[in-house]
Design an enzyme around this catalytic site. Structure first.
Site: not given
Length: 266
Positions: A71, A126, A218
């Site tokens: 991500d 987000h 991430h």
């Protein structure tokens, strides 16, 4: 003479009537095919289980293949290192990017396409998608979609809801926009900054690790790049091979179990 003339006219009319009838039948057949396709399409992309719409957490497969995903919502300082390590292991992954990350790192987005990685949609801002309207959900996806398409020509079709938050509306919206909603079955917990060893242990000894697993990491997390090489080596030594999510998931004729595992219809 007149009889021949009228016979010719009658013959022409009969021929024309047959042609029109044939055209009508063909047009009706095409329409029925289109309707059938739309109905079938709605069925094969259904992800309902017990009244809930589920994203894809993992995939049912006998092959020992897994998918690694990142991500990308903040920072790109570790991006070159991550790319170098992935190249060393000859692995293709999936990057789920926010609109802000795309804006701040257009060259990284282009590099991902150049290297053959998946580009995934992680929404524009987000937001928790369950707390906004359906119209806003669509805007969150399509703003990033159009931005990436204009930048690279790439048509994204994988979506990961921010925070992993979803409800029936979020999943249905994703499918309506021709996106497959993607969750994960193995969370590296790299975002908690527990350290390199913690990331490796958490992933490589995870109870949900197995064929068809989707791993969450991430880009921009403190220790992820430091742990990546050893983590990949460990998983390879366990016999796993890596494919991007686009190659792992089924595109049609599947259903979900209670855990969000994608299973092929028989």
């Amino acid at each position: 003479m007149y009889n021949k003339y009228f016979d010719t006219i009658r013959g022409w009319k009969e021929s024309h009537r047959k042609r029109c009838t044939g055209f009508f039948v063909m047009a009706l057949f095409v329409c029925l095919l289109f309707v059938s396709y739309q109905v079938c399409r709605a069925v094969v992309t259904s992800a309902t289980y017990g009244g809930r719409e589920l994203p894809i957490y993992s995939v049912d497969t006998q092959e020992k293949k897994i998918a690694l995903s990142f991500d990308a919502a903040w920072g790109a300082e570790d991006f070159p290192r991550i790319m170098k390590i992935l190249e060393k292991h000859e692995i293709k992954v999936t990057f789920f990017m926010t609109g802000g990350w795309v804006d701040d790192n257009p060259e990284c987005v282009k590099e991902l396409v150049k290297r053959g990685h998946d580009l995934g949609n992680h929404s524009q801002h987000h937001y928790d998608m369950t707390k906004i309207s359906k119209k806003e959900q669509s805007q969150e996806l399509m703003e990033v979609h159009n931005k990436v398409k204009e930048l690279t020509g790439y048509e994204m079709f994988l979506f990961r809801p921010p925070y992993g938050a979803y409800d029936n509306s979020v999943i249905k919206t994703a499918y309506e926009l021709n996106y497959y909603p993607i969750q994960w079955s193995v969370d590296s917990l790299d975002w908690k900054d527990y350290g390199v060893d913690s990331i490796i242990r958490t992933v490589c000894q995870h109870k949900a690790l197995g064929p068809g697993a989707i791993i969450l990491c991430h880009n921009g997390a403190k220790f992820t790049a430091d742990a990546l090489d050893a983590m990949l080596t460990n998983l390879e030594e366990q016999g796993y091979t890596f494919v991007p999510i686009s190659e792992l998931i089924m595109r049609e004729n599947y259903h979900m179990d209670v855990t969000g595992k994608q299973i092929a219809d028989k």
